[in-house]
Design an enzyme around this catalytic site. Sequence first.
Site, short mmCIF file in Angstrom:
data_model
loop_
_atom_site.label_atom_id
_atom_site.label_comp_id
_atom_site.label_asym_id
_atom_site.label_seq_id
_atom_site.Cartn_x
_atom_site.Cartn_y
_atom_site.Cartn_z
N ARG A 123 39.08 70.28 -36.22
CA ARG A 123 38.48 69.07 -35.74
C ARG A 123 37.70 69.46 -34.45
O ARG A 123 38.12 69.97 -33.50
CB ARG A 123 39.69 68.04 -35.50
CG ARG A 123 40.26 67.85 -37.12
CD ARG A 123 41.05 66.60 -37.04
NE ARG A 123 40.21 65.35 -36.73
CZ ARG A 123 40.65 64.18 -36.23
NH1 ARG A 123 42.02 63.85 -36.21
NH2 ARG A 123 39.92 63.09 -36.36
N ASN B 224 36.71 58.36 -27.46
CA ASN B 224 37.80 57.81 -28.02
C ASN B 224 37.39 57.29 -29.47
O ASN B 224 36.31 57.29 -29.87
CB ASN B 224 38.56 56.63 -27.33
CG ASN B 224 39.86 56.42 -27.85
OD1 ASN B 224 40.68 57.47 -27.95
ND2 ASN B 224 40.15 55.17 -28.10
N LYS B 225 38.39 56.85 -30.34
CA LYS B 225 38.09 56.26 -31.62
C LYS B 225 36.99 55.34 -31.67
O LYS B 225 36.74 54.57 -30.78
CB LYS B 225 39.35 55.72 -32.33
CG LYS B 225 39.36 55.25 -33.58
CD LYS B 225 38.83 56.35 -34.48
CE LYS B 225 39.66 57.51 -34.47
NZ LYS B 225 39.13 58.61 -35.35
N ARG C 273 47.45 63.98 -36.47
CA ARG C 273 46.11 63.58 -35.73
C ARG C 273 46.74 63.24 -34.53
O ARG C 273 47.76 62.97 -34.01
CB ARG C 273 45.37 62.66 -36.41
CG ARG C 273 46.23 61.76 -37.50
CD ARG C 273 47.03 60.79 -36.78
NE ARG C 273 46.06 60.01 -35.83
CZ ARG C 273 46.75 59.17 -34.94
NH1 ARG C 273 48.05 59.04 -35.01
NH2 ARG C 273 46.12 58.61 -34.06
N GLY C 274 45.50 62.57 -33.64
CA GLY C 274 45.72 62.24 -32.10
C GLY C 274 45.49 63.39 -31.27
O GLY C 274 46.24 64.47 -31.62
N ALA C 275 45.14 63.31 -30.26
CA ALA C 275 44.64 64.48 -29.31
C ALA C 275 45.85 65.45 -29.01
O ALA C 275 45.79 66.75 -29.10
CB ALA C 275 44.01 64.02 -28.02
N GLN D 74 44.18 53.35 -38.37
CA GLN D 74 45.17 53.82 -37.48
C GLN D 74 46.24 52.98 -36.55
O GLN D 74 47.32 52.88 -36.35
CB GLN D 74 44.79 55.00 -36.51
CG GLN D 74 44.55 56.34 -37.07
CD GLN D 74 43.01 56.53 -37.42
OE1 GLN D 74 42.32 55.43 -37.67
NE2 GLN D 74 42.31 57.54 -37.20
N ASP E 55 40.36 61.30 -26.77
CA ASP E 55 40.35 62.47 -27.21
C ASP E 55 39.76 63.62 -26.39
O ASP E 55 40.03 64.73 -26.66
CB ASP E 55 39.56 62.41 -28.60
CG ASP E 55 40.28 61.29 -29.43
OD1 ASP E 55 41.31 61.86 -30.25
OD2 ASP E 55 40.10 60.24 -29.54
O1 MRU Z 1 41.26 60.76 -35.66
P1 MRU Z 1 42.38 60.54 -34.91
O2 MRU Z 1 43.32 59.69 -35.40
O3 MRU Z 1 42.90 61.87 -34.69
O4 MRU Z 1 41.85 59.85 -33.47
C1 MRU Z 1 42.79 60.07 -32.42
C2 MRU Z 1 43.16 58.76 -31.99
O5 MRU Z 1 43.71 58.04 -32.53
C3 MRU Z 1 42.45 58.05 -31.02
O6 MRU Z 1 40.95 58.29 -30.76
C4 MRU Z 1 43.24 58.07 -29.74
O7 MRU Z 1 42.90 56.59 -29.31
C5 MRU Z 1 43.05 58.93 -28.80
S1 MRU Z 1 44.11 60.33 -29.29
C6 MRU Z 1 45.51 60.09 -28.38
#
Ligand code: MRU
Length: 370
Positions: free
Chosen positions: A95, A260-261, A54-56, A209, A250
């Site tokens: 996603r 972002n999250k 996960r994560g961009a 996370q 993201d």
């Molecule tokens: O749902 P996730 O864990 O894939 O979300 C991504 C993230 O961890 C955050 O939004 C993050 O700050 C940006 S991704 C580098």
Amino acid sequence: MNVNGVPYRTIWLKEEDPSLVQIIDQRNLPHEFNIEDIRDVTAMSAAIQEMHVRGAGLIGAAAGYGMYLAALEASRAADFDASLRESYDRLKATRPTAVNLVWALDRQIEAMSKVDTVAEKVDRSLETARAIADEDAAFCRSIGVHGLELIRSIAEKKNGSGPVNILTHCNAGWLAFVDHGSATAPIYASHDARIDVHVWVDETRPRNQGARLTAWELGQHGVPYTVIPDNVGGHLMQHGQVDLVITGTDRTAVSGDVANKIGTYLKALAAADNNVPFYVALPSSTFDWEIRDGVAEIPIEQRGGDEVRYAQGTSEGRLTRVLLTPESAAAANYAFDVTPARLVTGLITERGICEANEESILGLFPEKRR
Ligand code: MRU
């Protein structure tokens, strides 16, 4: 970055078998460190959707390797192009918010379109998957170099009166990329340069996370941190205990609006109210050059309610999941929110730091001007 002193990336090709992709399966971190073999597009799609990765940045790298596996599968199919397109659609559906996903998929399609034979297309997809991953790591390293100067200037102003206190939300660390991370890269670089830093880590409900991944990463690198419940940041800012906020993103619109999250927007509001600088770190693969109104145009993923109703942890050394709510509670699980550009002090990119507005962003990336 290191895991118990051993260097790892989050995704790689198995040396002895280059048709096999390996990932760190993040679902049970920090309690279990598991490596997973990914053999085909079905497995890669599930790994992205169910958040083994996960994560961009890492979603982009996984999509890049996913298209390499797709090309291998297509090379055994009756119709190469039809098989590849099917895999593209499948990976794309995993996603919706992180733009790195579709960016990597399109980059693969374009790379393969430049050569003619199936064998060449497979080779080209492998080169491209490796390039996406290597570039992600290199860009994050550069984000660290630029962000280090920002943290150094705050440390100089504090003149030894305590650590630079940085608040971060979710995990935009190396686990969210191939290596180094975006929000954490300046933190690691500062720590390595012996600048005294301390990180407030938002736990980041519902999947935690921050509490699970960011805390683990920072600890592995020896960076001092404190995990806080998500609603503490505003209080800390009011009492002068946060010098700087750095988050990841993201998807960032060319206007500087930042997805972002979930919960990031509230931190940005609190930061603005307390004159705390709010920076967002991102590689250029996370810009969406096509959109300007982030709130209206960035698709926000909604995930299952069980992520809200339950929490995961260990009890007496065993992984366990506990129900937090009444059995039949309704739960809404919006995974991301959008912070308007007006609340963002600056963007830390691989090319330097810019303001969160179109002119300043395009000043760093002039090739994107139209
Ligand atoms: O749902 P996730 O864990 O894939 O979300 C991504 C993230 O961890 C955050 O939004 C993050 O700050 C940006 S991704 C580098």
